[in-house]
Motif scaffolding. Structure first.
Motif, PDB file in Angstrom:
ATOM      1  N   PHE A  23       0.846  -1.189   0.000  1.00 19.55           N
ATOM      2  CA  PHE A  23       0.000   0.000   0.000  1.00 19.55           C
ATOM      3  C   PHE A  23       0.883   1.242   0.000  1.00 19.55           C
ATOM      4  O   PHE A  23       2.009   1.215   0.486  1.00 19.55           O
ATOM      5  CB  PHE A  23      -0.918   0.028   1.231  1.00 19.55           C
ATOM      6  CG  PHE A  23      -2.061  -0.928   1.149  1.00 19.55           C
ATOM      7  CD1 PHE A  23      -3.283  -0.523   0.635  1.00 19.55           C
ATOM      8  CD2 PHE A  23      -1.924  -2.235   1.585  1.00 19.55           C
ATOM      9  CE1 PHE A  23      -4.349  -1.403   0.555  1.00 19.55           C
ATOM     10  CE2 PHE A  23      -2.976  -3.128   1.514  1.00 19.55           C
ATOM     11  CZ  PHE A  23      -4.194  -2.706   0.993  1.00 19.55           C
ATOM     12  N   ARG A  24       0.353   2.326  -0.525  1.00 20.89           N
ATOM     13  CA  ARG A  24       1.058   3.601  -0.502  1.00 20.89           C
ATOM     14  C   ARG A  24       0.052   4.700  -0.189  1.00 20.89           C
ATOM     15  O   ARG A  24      -1.112   4.609  -0.570  1.00 20.89           O
ATOM     16  CB  ARG A  24       1.773   3.877  -1.814  1.00 20.89           C
ATOM     17  CG  ARG A  24       0.848   3.975  -2.988  1.00 20.89           C
ATOM     18  CD  ARG A  24       1.611   4.208  -4.285  1.00 20.89           C
ATOM     19  NE  ARG A  24       0.718   4.176  -5.417  1.00 20.89           N
ATOM     20  CZ  ARG A  24      -0.085   5.165  -5.797  1.00 20.89           C
ATOM     21  NH1 ARG A  24      -0.115   6.285  -5.126  1.00 20.89           N
ATOM     22  NH2 ARG A  24      -0.868   5.039  -6.851  1.00 20.89           N
ATOM     23  N   PRO A  25       0.502   5.738   0.494  1.00 17.35           N
ATOM     24  CA  PRO A  25      -0.404   6.855   0.804  1.00 17.35           C
ATOM     25  C   PRO A  25      -0.813   7.595  -0.466  1.00 17.35           C
ATOM     26  O   PRO A  25      -0.002   7.813  -1.357  1.00 17.35           O
ATOM     27  CB  PRO A  25       0.428   7.772   1.694  1.00 17.35           C
ATOM     28  CG  PRO A  25       1.593   6.971   2.136  1.00 17.35           C
ATOM     29  CD  PRO A  25       1.814   5.925   1.109  1.00 17.35           C
ATOM     30  N   VAL A  26      -2.087   7.950  -0.537  1.00 16.51           N
ATOM     31  CA  VAL A  26      -2.567   8.753  -1.650  1.00 16.51           C
ATOM     32  C   VAL A  26      -3.272  10.005  -1.156  1.00 16.51           C
ATOM     33  O   VAL A  26      -3.671  10.852  -1.953  1.00 16.51           O
ATOM     34  CB  VAL A  26      -3.521   7.964  -2.597  1.00 16.51           C
ATOM     35  CG1 VAL A  26      -2.759   6.849  -3.286  1.00 16.51           C
ATOM     36  CG2 VAL A  26      -4.713   7.436  -1.842  1.00 16.51           C
ATOM     37  N   GLY A  27      -3.417  10.137   0.137  1.00 20.16           N
ATOM     38  CA  GLY A  27      -4.067  11.307   0.706  1.00 20.16           C
ATOM     39  C   GLY A  27      -4.040  11.222   2.213  1.00 20.16           C
ATOM     40  O   GLY A  27      -3.564  10.247   2.793  1.00 20.16           O
ATOM     41  N   GLU A  28      -4.524  12.248   2.817  1.00 18.43           N
ATOM     42  CA  GLU A  28      -4.558  12.312   4.265  1.00 18.43           C
ATOM     43  C   GLU A  28      -5.833  13.029   4.688  1.00 18.43           C
ATOM     44  O   GLU A  28      -6.290  13.943   3.993  1.00 18.43           O
ATOM     45  CB  GLU A  28      -3.338  13.068   4.773  1.00 18.43           C
ATOM     46  CG  GLU A  28      -3.220  13.108   6.266  1.00 18.43           C
ATOM     47  CD  GLU A  28      -1.920  13.767   6.710  1.00 18.43           C
ATOM     48  OE1 GLU A  28      -2.002  14.601   7.642  1.00 18.43           O
ATOM     49  OE2 GLU A  28      -0.862  13.466   6.146  1.00 18.43           O
ATOM     50  N   PHE A  29      -6.434  12.605   5.777  1.00 20.87           N
ATOM     51  CA  PHE A  29      -7.579  13.321   6.308  1.00 20.87           C
ATOM     52  C   PHE A  29      -7.488  13.343   7.817  1.00 20.87           C
ATOM     53  O   PHE A  29      -6.788  12.546   8.422  1.00 20.87           O
ATOM     54  CB  PHE A  29      -8.910  12.737   5.832  1.00 20.87           C
ATOM     55  CG  PHE A  29      -9.263  11.408   6.413  1.00 20.87           C
ATOM     56  CD1 PHE A  29     -10.030  11.326   7.569  1.00 20.87           C
ATOM     57  CD2 PHE A  29      -8.839  10.233   5.821  1.00 20.87           C
ATOM     58  CE1 PHE A  29     -10.363  10.095   8.116  1.00 20.87           C
ATOM     59  CE2 PHE A  29      -9.160   9.003   6.360  1.00 20.87           C
ATOM     60  CZ  PHE A  29      -9.924   8.938   7.492  1.00 20.87           C
TER      61      PHE A  29
END
Length: 114
Positions: A103-109
């Motif tokens: 998995f890889r980060p694609v956004g943050e909330f």
């Protein structure tokens, strides 16, 4: 296991049991030989996407590969059922596990409470 306060576990279980959405829900439990549940994972499949929820391991059993094994099992089952992509949100403690699984980060909330 998933940061749910003890007083909210029963309601969370009932809400989760009622959830089906418009797809397939996979519920996995990692158990010891004595039957004790030490990890969980829930995966929701819809439109070729699997979304992972409630992946967690009891604190005293962490760092033994249980969360990774449950995540991999959920991904494998979802793939057998046609999932072509996967998504999840992660706490900081789980992020290294998911990165190792590809998995890889694609956004943050941010979660805000009141």
């Amino acid at each position: 296991m998933s940061g749910i306060p003890a007083g909210g576990v029963a309601a969370t279980i009932e809400r989760e049991k009622a959830f089906t959405g418009d797809g397939t829900v996979l519920r996995l439990a990692g158990r010891l030989d004595n039957g004790r549940v030490v990890g969980t994972a829930v995966a929701w499949l819809s439109h070729g996407l699997v979304t992972l929820y409630f992946v967690g391991t009891q604190p005293e059993h962490r760092r033994r590969g249980i969360g990774a094994a449950l995540t991999r099992a959920a991904l494998d089952l979802a793939g057998e059922r046609g999932a072509r992509a996967a998504a999840l949100t992660s706490s900081p403690i789980g992020e290294p596990v998911y990165r190792r699984l590809g998995f890889r980060p694609v956004g943050e909330f941010r979660v805000l409470t009141f």
